[in-house]
Enzyme design. Structure first.
Site, PDB file in Angstrom:
ATOM      1  N   SER A  50       0.800  -1.228   0.000  1.00  0.00           N
ATOM      2  CA  SER A  50       0.000   0.000   0.000  1.00  0.00           C
ATOM      3  C   SER A  50       0.836   1.283   0.000  1.00  0.00           C
ATOM      4  O   SER A  50       0.522   2.219  -0.753  1.00  0.00           O
ATOM      5  CB  SER A  50      -0.972   0.000   1.181  1.00  0.00           C
ATOM      6  N   LYS A  60     -11.213  -4.279  10.189  1.00  0.00           N
ATOM      7  CA  LYS A  60     -12.223  -3.654   9.324  1.00  0.00           C
ATOM      8  C   LYS A  60     -13.600  -3.558   9.977  1.00  0.00           C
ATOM      9  O   LYS A  60     -14.305  -2.556   9.820  1.00  0.00           O
ATOM     10  CB  LYS A  60     -12.313  -4.400   7.994  1.00  0.00           C
ATOM     11  N   ASP A 114     -13.077  -1.563  -0.868  1.00  0.00           N
ATOM     12  CA  ASP A 114     -12.820  -2.945  -1.290  1.00  0.00           C
ATOM     13  C   ASP A 114     -13.896  -3.406  -2.274  1.00  0.00           C
ATOM     14  O   ASP A 114     -13.603  -4.037  -3.293  1.00  0.00           O
ATOM     15  CB  ASP A 114     -12.816  -3.893  -0.084  1.00  0.00           C
ATOM     16  N   GLY A 118      -4.617 -10.313  -6.250  1.00  0.00           N
ATOM     17  CA  GLY A 118      -4.778  -9.399  -5.135  1.00  0.00           C
ATOM     18  C   GLY A 118      -4.134  -8.048  -5.340  1.00  0.00           C
ATOM     19  O   GLY A 118      -4.575  -7.054  -4.751  1.00  0.00           O
ATOM     20  N   GLY A 158     -14.280  -9.165   7.202  1.00  0.00           N
ATOM     21  CA  GLY A 158     -14.574  -7.845   6.663  1.00  0.00           C
ATOM     22  C   GLY A 158     -14.451  -7.768   5.158  1.00  0.00           C
ATOM     23  O   GLY A 158     -15.281  -7.139   4.491  1.00  0.00           O
ATOM     24  N   ALA A 159     -13.420  -8.415   4.600  1.00  0.00           N
ATOM     25  CA  ALA A 159     -13.248  -8.404   3.144  1.00  0.00           C
ATOM     26  C   ALA A 159     -14.386  -9.141   2.457  1.00  0.00           C
ATOM     27  O   ALA A 159     -14.870  -8.729   1.398  1.00  0.00           O
ATOM     28  CB  ALA A 159     -11.905  -9.019   2.771  1.00  0.00           C
TER      29      ALA A 159
END
Length: 269
Positions: free
Chosen positions: A16, A64, A100, A232, A125-126
């Site tokens: 990131s 998240k 996301d 990803g 969360g994803a």
């Protein structure tokens, strides 16, 4: 100068900072992005710290869902799934979003996905973001595979509320013939074979997990079988660009393909 960050734990590796700092430099924006290792017991302390210290931050495993409960406000999509990966600091008011799902939705549409049956691995969360993305692309039915059946049942409740026909499948159970498989877990190399990819007739595989310098075993196996893949890194880049728009407003952003090419170029496999 704007300072942004990524919180997670243990945060052993992340691409990131490379993505966001490339965008800032490319657009000549006076900003920096840093990784911040935050354990669950320090999460509330970090939230208060961020009000004065950061212009915004991203959220990754395992925070998240927890962050969604601690900040001041959620936009409609984040509130629907109770999962946040992007926080905007608006005059010390922390507002949560989820980019996301934007990344997943964009990547599926680009590959011509039209709502066919899906198998979703994970219920965190994803995975909540994936369910929202699938609902927005017109998906009709999904099966959820997760180690904790209780969490899978909870996720199906969310999916059903969004108009999806959702059912839970156990490991080694009947996965059906899903058109698309989406992995929303940090699936290990020892586990990917549980899917028996060659027997499922899958046409598209999306793996939200990534490795800095190589493809995941799940992606490698899918390629061997001639299955179209979304890795990803692509998801990471797309959600990052969406987050930058929330933080910085409308700007002439670089394309996802440009940023993906840059990131893979400086992290060769």
């Amino acid at each position: 100068m704007h300072v942004f960050g990524l919180i997670g734990y243990p945060l052993n590796y992340t691409l990131s900072p490379q993505i966001h700092n490339y965008v800032f430099k490319r657009l000549r924006i006076d900003a920096a992005y840093v990784p911040l290792r935050v354990a669950s017991k320090r999460l509330l302390h970090f939230i208060e710290f961020s009000r004065d210290a950061l212009s915004g931050f991203n959220v990754t495993i395992p925070h998240k869902v927890a962050v969604a409960k601690l900040i001041d406000e959620l936009n409609d999509d984040a509130d629907t799934i109770k999962s946040v990966n992007t926080v905007v600091n608006s005059n010390q008011k922390l507002i949560g979003y989820n980019t996301d799902y934007v990344a997943v939705e964009e990547s599926l549409i680009e590959r011509g996905y039209k709502g066919e049956e899906a198998l979703l691995i994970g219920a965190g969360g994803a995975a909540r973001a994936v369910v929202l993305a699938l609902s927005k692309t017109g998906c009709r039915a999904i099966k959820v595979l997760n180690r904790s059946r209780e969490r899978a049942v909870e996720l199906c409740g969310l999916a059903n509320g969004l108009g999806l026909d959702c059912s839970v499948v156990d490991i080694g159970g009947n996965y059906g013939k899903p058109h698309v498989i989406i992995n929303a877990t940090p699936l290990s190399s020892e586990e990917y074979w549980l899917l028996n990819l060659g027997e499922l007739g899958t046409m598209l595989l999306l793996d939200m997990a990534y490795k800095p310098n190589t493809e995941t075993d799940l992606i490698k196996r899918a390629r061997e079988l001639g299955i179209q893949v979304i890795d990803g890194v692509e998801i990471l880049v797309r959600q990052a660009l969406a987050a930058d728009k929330l933080w910085l407003g409308d700007f002439n952003e670089p394309s996802a393909s440009e940023v993906i090419k840059y990131i893979k170029g400086i992290n060769p496999s």
